[in-house]
Motif scaffolding. Structure first.
Motif, PDB file in Angstrom:
ATOM      1  N   ASP A  26      68.880  11.111 -44.075  1.00  0.00           N
ATOM      2  CA  ASP A  26      68.338  12.056 -45.064  1.00  0.00           C
ATOM      3  C   ASP A  26      67.891  11.350 -46.346  1.00  0.00           C
ATOM      4  N   LYS A  27      67.763  10.022 -46.277  1.00  0.00           N
ATOM      5  CA  LYS A  27      67.386   9.247 -47.473  1.00  0.00           C
ATOM      6  C   LYS A  27      65.919   8.819 -47.397  1.00  0.00           C
ATOM      7  N   MET A  28      65.169   9.169 -48.441  1.00  0.00           N
ATOM      8  CA  MET A  28      63.756   8.783 -48.478  1.00  0.00           C
ATOM      9  C   MET A  28      63.637   7.299 -48.831  1.00  0.00           C
ATOM     10  N   LEU A  29      62.937   6.530 -47.996  1.00  0.00           N
ATOM     11  CA  LEU A  29      62.725   5.113 -48.315  1.00  0.00           C
ATOM     12  C   LEU A  29      61.423   4.934 -49.081  1.00  0.00           C
ATOM     13  N   THR A  30      60.403   5.717 -48.703  1.00  0.00           N
ATOM     14  CA  THR A  30      59.127   5.623 -49.411  1.00  0.00           C
ATOM     15  C   THR A  30      58.306   6.890 -49.213  1.00  0.00           C
ATOM     16  N   GLU A  64      50.924   1.175 -45.096  1.00  0.00           N
ATOM     17  CA  GLU A  64      51.494   0.903 -46.412  1.00  0.00           C
ATOM     18  C   GLU A  64      52.894   1.515 -46.543  1.00  0.00           C
ATOM     19  N   ALA A  65      53.045   2.728 -46.030  1.00  0.00           N
ATOM     20  CA  ALA A  65      54.358   3.390 -46.118  1.00  0.00           C
ATOM     21  C   ALA A  65      55.405   2.579 -45.354  1.00  0.00           C
ATOM     22  N   LEU A  66      55.059   2.133 -44.138  1.00  0.00           N
ATOM     23  CA  LEU A  66      56.016   1.342 -43.348  1.00  0.00           C
ATOM     24  C   LEU A  66      56.341   0.026 -44.061  1.00  0.00           C
ATOM     25  N   LYS A  67      55.290  -0.578 -44.637  1.00  0.00           N
ATOM     26  CA  LYS A  67      55.485  -1.855 -45.348  1.00  0.00           C
ATOM     27  C   LYS A  67      56.423  -1.657 -46.549  1.00  0.00           C
TER      28      LYS A  67
END
Ligand code: KG4
Ligand code: ZN
Length: 337
Positions: A26-30, A64-67
Motif C-alpha cells: 500500500d506504499k506509493m513508490l512513484t 520513467e515511473a518504473l525507473k
C-alpha cells in the motif's frame, strides 16, 4: 488487514494526463504525470488529440515511473488501468497498454473506476480518514457527494444535474478570456480579489444535488451587460469577478456538504478531484470543519488533479479482495458505480 506483498503498476489515461504510478503493497513508490499541453490553444480538451498524445507518451511515462521506483517490469505482480469514466479514445490507450503488459508478463489485470480513485487518493498519505467518510468529489466532469462505508463500498448521495463544478470554473474562465484549464487561473486571481464585489445567485436544488448551469448563465449575462457600459470591464475587474464567482461555486458546494454531513451524521469529511486543489475551497472546508466539529481531509496537490497514484491505491484494495479483470475487460466513457 495487513499489507499484502505486491508490486502494482497503475496507469491513468482518462482525459488529458498520461500518468503511471508504482505501488509496493500500500506504499506509493512513484507517481509520474505528463500533462498534455496541446489542448491549451483550443480552450478545452480535444478528444482525438488527447488519444494521440497518450499513444506518444505512454511508453516513456511507464518507463520513467518504473525507473523512478527503481523497479523493472519483470518485478511487477499486477497492472492496473482506469476503466471508466473518461474519454473513450484516451481510456482505450491505457487499457490496451495495460492488457499488453499483463499478458506479456503473465500477471493479473485490475480495472479501476476513476471516481473511486479520486476518493481513495485520501489513503495514499497520512492522515487517513476513518469510515464512514464523506467525500466531495469535484472534477472537470463530475460533482458528487460520496458516502464511503469502506474502501470499495461507496454510495453517491448527491450529484450535479447539469454542469460539473470544474466545468463551471473552466467555462466562466473562457468567458473571461482565460486559457484552458481556467480553474487554476480563476483561483489565482480570486486570491487577490473581493469575493463580495459582485453577487451571483446560489442555486437551490433539492436534496444533496447540485446545479452549475445557472451560475454560468448569470455570469454570462452579467459580463455582457457590464461590457456594454465599459469595454474594459473584464480586464479592470478580473480579480473581483474571479473572487465573486469562486465564492458562489464554493458556497453552492459547501452548503450541500454541510447538509449531507449533518443528516448522515458523518464527521470525517474531505474533498477530492481537480477542483479540490482550489485554495478557496480548501480554506472553506477547513472553516466548515471547525464550525461543525468535523475532521477534514485535503489531498496533497499531486493527488487532486488526475494521477495514477489514486488508481494504484484503489488497485491495491481491489487486489486484496481478489477483484481482478479479465483480458477482455473494456473501458467505458460512463461509469457504472
Ligand atoms: O480531476 P481532474 O484533473 O480531471 C477530471 O477528472 O475531470 O479535474 C480537472 C478540473 C478542471 O476543470 C480544472 O479547471 C479544475 O479541475 N481545477 C481547478 C483548480 N485546479 C484544477 N479548479 C479550480 N481551482 C483550482 N485551483
Ligand atoms: Zn479526475
Amino acid at each position: 488487514m495487513s499489507n499484502i506483498p505486491s508490486l502494482i503498476l497503475a496507469i491513468e489515461s482518462s482525459c488529458d494526463e498520461t500518468s503511471a504510478a508504482v505501488f509496493e503493497g500500500d506504499k506509493m513508490l512513484t507517481n509520474f504525470i505528463a500533462t498534455q499541453k496541446v489542448h491549451e490553444q483550443y480552450g478545452g480538451v480535444v478528444p482525438e488529440l488527447a488519444s494521440r498524445a497518450h499513444i506518444q507518451k505512454i511508453v516513456p511515462v511507464v518507463s520513467e515511473a518504473l525507473k523512478q521506483a527503481g523497479k523493472e517490469a519483470k518485478d511487477l505482480t499486477a497492472v492496473a488501468f482506469t476503466q471508466a469514466p473518461g474519454l473513450i479514445g484516451s481510456l482505450l490507450v491505457g487499457a490496451c497498454f495495460a492488457k499488453g503488459m499483463a499478458q506479456s508478463l503473465a500477471i493479473p489485470l485490475i480495472a479501476v473506476n476513476h471516481l473511486q480513485g479520486h476518493v481513495l487518493a485520501h489513503w495514499i498519505e497520512d492522515p487517513k480518514p476513518e469510515f464512514p467518510f464523506l467525500c466531495l468529489t469535484v472534477s472537470g466532469g463530475h460533482t458528487q457527494i460520496v458516502r464511503v462505508n469502506d474502501y470499495l463500498d461507496m454510495e453517491i448521495v448527491g450529484t450535479t444535474i447539469d454542469d460539473a463544478a470544474g466545468e463551471a470554473f473552466d467555462k466562466i474562465a473562457k468567458m473571461l478570456g482565460l486559457p484552458y484549464p481556467g480553474g487554476p487561473l480563476v483561483d489565482k486571481y480570486a486570491r487577490e480579489g473581493n469575493a463580495q464585489a459582485f453577487s451571483f445567485p446560489i442555486p437551490q436544488i433539492e436534496g444533496y444535488n447540485f446545479s452549475f448551469s445557472g451560475i454560468k448563465t448569470a455570469v454570462l449575462y452579467f459580463l455582457q451587460k457590464m461590457k456594454k457600459q465599459d469595454a474594459t470591464f473584464i480586464e479592470n475587474n478580473i480579480k473581483d469577478i474571479c473572487a465573486s464567482v469562486q465564492y458562489t461555486i464554493i458556497k453552492a458546494l459547501m452548503q450541500k456538504v454541510e447538509k449531507a454531513a449533518g443528516d448522515l451524521k458523518i464527521t470525517q469529511v474531505g474533498i477530492g478531484g481537480g477542483v479540490s486543489a482550489n485554495s478557496g475551497l480548501r480554506d472553506t472546508l477547513t472553516e466548515y470543519g471547525e464550525k461543525n466539529g468535523w475532521k477534514t481531509f485535503l489531498p496533497a496537490f499531486q493527488f487532486c488533479t488526475d494521477n495514477a497514484a489514486m488508481i494504484g491505491m484503489t488497485a491495491y484494495y481491489k487486489m486484496k479482495k481478489g477483484l481482478y479483470a479479465p483480458l477482455y475487460a473494456i473501458p467505458s466513457a460512463k461509469a457504472s458505480w
